[in-house]
Design a protein around this motif. Structure first.
Motif, PDB file in Angstrom:
ATOM      1  N   MET A  30       0.991  -1.845   0.284  1.00 47.21           N
ATOM      2  CA  MET A  30       0.081   0.074  -0.154  1.00 47.21           C
ATOM      3  C   MET A  30       0.454   1.639  -0.316  1.00 47.21           C
ATOM      4  SD  MET A  30      -1.247   0.258   3.898  1.00 47.21           S
ATOM      5  CE  MET A  30      -2.118  -1.441   3.761  1.00 47.21           C
ATOM      6  N   LEU A  32       0.628   4.722   1.492  1.00 43.54           N
ATOM      7  CA  LEU A  32       0.517   5.490   2.853  1.00 43.54           C
ATOM      8  C   LEU A  32      -0.304   6.393   2.803  1.00 43.54           C
ATOM      9  CD1 LEU A  32       3.249   4.562   5.788  1.00 43.54           C
ATOM     10  CD2 LEU A  32       0.975   3.321   4.728  1.00 43.54           C
ATOM     11  N   ASP A  33       0.613   7.498   1.619  1.00 46.08           N
ATOM     12  CA  ASP A  33      -0.033   9.051   1.885  1.00 46.08           C
ATOM     13  C   ASP A  33      -0.358   8.938   0.757  1.00 46.08           C
ATOM     14  OD1 ASP A  33       2.613   8.679   0.257  1.00 46.08           O
ATOM     15  OD2 ASP A  33       3.245  10.519   1.895  1.00 46.08           O
ATOM     16  N   ILE A  41      -3.851   8.652   6.560  1.00 44.67           N
ATOM     17  CA  ILE A  41      -2.327   7.965   7.074  1.00 44.67           C
ATOM     18  C   ILE A  41      -2.524   7.358   8.581  1.00 44.67           C
ATOM     19  CG2 ILE A  41      -0.210   8.415   7.826  1.00 44.67           C
ATOM     20  CD1 ILE A  41      -0.223  11.249   5.205  1.00 44.67           C
ATOM     21  N   LYS A  43      -5.067   5.842   9.267  1.00 39.60           N
ATOM     22  CA  LYS A  43      -5.769   4.486   9.257  1.00 39.60           C
ATOM     23  C   LYS A  43      -4.958   3.676   7.674  1.00 39.60           C
ATOM     24  CE  LYS A  43     -10.505   5.858   9.099  1.00 39.60           C
ATOM     25  NZ  LYS A  43     -11.780   7.096   8.529  1.00 39.60           N
ATOM     26  N   GLN A  44      -4.522   4.482   7.340  1.00 35.87           N
ATOM     27  CA  GLN A  44      -3.691   3.287   6.691  1.00 35.87           C
ATOM     28  C   GLN A  44      -2.317   2.665   7.647  1.00 35.87           C
ATOM     29  OE1 GLN A  44      -4.973   2.337   3.969  1.00 35.87           O
ATOM     30  NE2 GLN A  44      -3.348   2.987   2.463  1.00 35.87           N
ATOM     31  N   ALA A  47      -3.982  -0.140   9.393  1.00 33.64           N
ATOM     32  CA  ALA A  47      -4.508  -1.237   7.500  1.00 33.64           C
ATOM     33  C   ALA A  47      -2.888  -2.160   7.942  1.00 33.64           C
ATOM     34  CB  ALA A  47      -4.865  -0.895   6.780  1.00 33.64           C
ATOM     35  N   LEU A  48      -1.495  -1.349   7.712  1.00 31.11           N
ATOM     36  CA  LEU A  48      -0.758  -1.984   7.523  1.00 31.11           C
ATOM     37  C   LEU A  48      -0.240  -2.711   8.669  1.00 31.11           C
ATOM     38  CD1 LEU A  48       1.649  -1.316   5.720  1.00 31.11           C
ATOM     39  CD2 LEU A  48       2.890   0.027   7.420  1.00 31.11           C
ATOM     40  N   ALA A  60       5.250  -1.179   2.604  1.00 33.17           N
ATOM     41  CA  ALA A  60       4.452   0.533   2.556  1.00 33.17           C
ATOM     42  C   ALA A  60       5.150   0.921   1.598  1.00 33.17           C
ATOM     43  CB  ALA A  60       3.990   0.276   3.081  1.00 33.17           C
ATOM     44  N   THR A  68       4.018  13.129   6.572  1.00 28.11           N
ATOM     45  CA  THR A  68       3.602  11.934   6.497  1.00 28.11           C
ATOM     46  C   THR A  68       4.460  11.533   6.958  1.00 28.11           C
ATOM     47  OG1 THR A  68       2.568  11.539   4.096  1.00 28.11           O
ATOM     48  CG2 THR A  68       3.778   9.784   4.825  1.00 28.11           C
TER      49      THR A  68
END
Length: 105
Positions: A30, A32-33, A41, A43-44, A47-48, A60, A68
């Motif tokens: 993914m 991230l930003d 960010i 939330k990512q 999830a990561l 990522a 970031t």
């Protein structure tokens, strides 16, 4: 040696077709930003972390935007307490092999 890392920003990446078996390659799970907002960010990053705990590793990419970098730095402060560690992409070379997102050959 040489390792090719695809940042995962394009679903139409030609990484596996271009590199083939000539070099280890890695594609990020993914970005991230992709939408540079602190809440997204975060939330990512959540999830990561969940994916890392499920799979054992995850990759990522992110830009070097100050926001970031700050979000990642804050998130990473307590990774060890949650059973995770940041490692260089090169440490994943030679792992699982596939030509899909998160893959390593």
């Amino acid at each position: 040696g040489l390792m090719v890392v695809d940042d995962g920003s394009s679903a139409r990446s030609l990484l596996s077709a271009v590199v083939g078996d000539r070099s280890p390659a890695l594609k990020a799970d993914m970005v991230l930003d992709a939408t540079p907002r602190p809440d997204l960010i975060d939330k990512q990053l959540a999830a990561l972390e969940e994916l890392a705990l499920t799979r054992g590793f995850v990759t990522a990419s992110a830009s070097a935007l100050p926001m970031t970098v700050e979000r990642i730095a804050r998130w990473s402060e307590k990774l060890e307490a949650r059973g995770l560690a940041l490692v260089p992409a090169s440490s994943l070379a030679g792992g699982k092999g596939a030509a899909t997102t998160g893959s390593i050959r």
